[in-house]
Design a protein around this motif. Structure first.
Motif, PDB file in Angstrom:
ATOM      1  N   ILE A 192      14.461  39.142   5.105  1.00 17.76           N
ATOM      2  CA  ILE A 192      15.578  39.539   4.531  1.00 17.76           C
ATOM      3  C   ILE A 192      16.692  39.610   5.584  1.00 17.76           C
ATOM      4  O   ILE A 192      16.560  39.387   6.587  1.00 17.76           O
ATOM      5  N   ALA A 193      18.098  39.465   4.958  1.00 19.28           N
ATOM      6  CA  ALA A 193      19.263  39.541   5.779  1.00 19.28           C
ATOM      7  C   ALA A 193      19.996  40.885   5.212  1.00 19.28           C
ATOM      8  O   ALA A 193      20.076  41.264   4.063  1.00 19.28           O
ATOM      9  N   VAL A 194      20.412  41.483   6.050  1.00 20.96           N
ATOM     10  CA  VAL A 194      21.516  42.678   5.807  1.00 20.96           C
ATOM     11  C   VAL A 194      22.956  42.250   6.267  1.00 20.96           C
ATOM     12  O   VAL A 194      23.014  41.884   7.315  1.00 20.96           O
ATOM     13  N   TYR A 195      23.752  42.440   5.373  1.00 15.02           N
ATOM     14  CA  TYR A 195      25.244  42.021   5.805  1.00 15.02           C
ATOM     15  C   TYR A 195      26.052  42.940   5.200  1.00 15.02           C
ATOM     16  O   TYR A 195      25.851  43.626   4.129  1.00 15.02           O
ATOM     17  N   ARG A 196      27.340  43.190   5.472  1.00  9.49           N
ATOM     18  CA  ARG A 196      28.275  44.127   5.111  1.00  9.49           C
ATOM     19  C   ARG A 196      29.498  43.322   4.072  1.00  9.49           C
ATOM     20  O   ARG A 196      29.736  42.176   4.396  1.00  9.49           O
ATOM     21  N   THR A 197      29.609  44.025   3.003  1.00  8.72           N
ATOM     22  CA  THR A 197      30.444  43.298   2.002  1.00  8.72           C
ATOM     23  C   THR A 197      31.064  44.291   1.214  1.00  8.72           C
ATOM     24  O   THR A 197      30.483  45.538   0.941  1.00  8.72           O
ATOM     25  N   ASP A 198      32.166  44.301   0.423  1.00  5.64           N
ATOM     26  CA  ASP A 198      32.753  45.069  -0.557  1.00  5.64           C
ATOM     27  C   ASP A 198      32.299  44.816  -1.926  1.00  5.64           C
ATOM     28  O   ASP A 198      32.593  45.342  -2.775  1.00  5.64           O
ATOM     29  N   ILE A 199      31.728  43.499  -2.029  1.00  7.24           N
ATOM     30  CA  ILE A 199      31.168  43.171  -3.383  1.00  7.24           C
ATOM     31  C   ILE A 199      29.656  43.829  -3.504  1.00  7.24           C
ATOM     32  O   ILE A 199      28.902  43.817  -3.204  1.00  7.24           O
ATOM     33  N   LYS A 200      29.723  44.444  -4.948  1.00  5.97           N
ATOM     34  CA  LYS A 200      28.440  44.929  -5.504  1.00  5.97           C
ATOM     35  C   LYS A 200      27.887  44.072  -6.469  1.00  5.97           C
ATOM     36  O   LYS A 200      28.893  43.891  -7.626  1.00  5.97           O
ATOM     37  N   GLU A 201      26.697  43.627  -6.596  1.00  6.45           N
ATOM     38  CA  GLU A 201      25.974  42.986  -7.679  1.00  6.45           C
ATOM     39  C   GLU A 201      25.613  43.760  -8.626  1.00  6.45           C
ATOM     40  O   GLU A 201      25.266  44.911  -8.340  1.00  6.45           O
ATOM     41  N   ASP A 202      25.903  43.237 -10.001  1.00  4.34           N
ATOM     42  CA  ASP A 202      25.551  44.130 -11.178  1.00  4.34           C
ATOM     43  C   ASP A 202      24.042  44.539 -11.335  1.00  4.34           C
ATOM     44  O   ASP A 202      23.723  45.929 -11.433  1.00  4.34           O
ATOM     45  N   ASN A 203      23.327  43.854 -10.860  1.00  2.03           N
ATOM     46  CA  ASN A 203      21.646  44.058 -11.116  1.00  2.03           C
ATOM     47  C   ASN A 203      21.078  44.529  -9.796  1.00  2.03           C
ATOM     48  O   ASN A 203      19.773  44.659  -9.814  1.00  2.03           O
TER      49      ASN A 203
END
Length: 70
Positions: free
Chosen positions: A16-27
């Motif tokens: 897996i990869a862990v990264y920072r973002t402000d985008i949230k996926e719906d599901n």
């Protein structure tokens, strides 16, 4: 997405990869605000193909908060 490295070393789960973002996926999976949940359980779900979202407000586990940089 299949990992050639995971296949070569015969991993049961995918990396897996862990990264920072402000985008949230719906599901995506996410803990409810104020409710404790184990970050490792979410990472395990991610290794099985799910998308997990963590935020400072929804991550109550102190070890998980430290590990995720919160």
């Amino acid at each position: 997405m299949d990992s050639k490295i995971a296949k070569a070393i015969k991993l049961k789960n995918q990396p897996i990869a862990v990264y920072r973002t402000d985008i949230k996926e719906d599901n995506a999976l996410q803990f409810k605000e104020g409710v404790w949940g184990c970050v490792i359980a979410m990472l395990n779900a991610a290794s099985k193909g799910k998308t997990a979202i963590f935020s400072q407000e929804t991550t109550a586990c102190m070890g998980g908060r430290a590990g995720l940089g919160f």
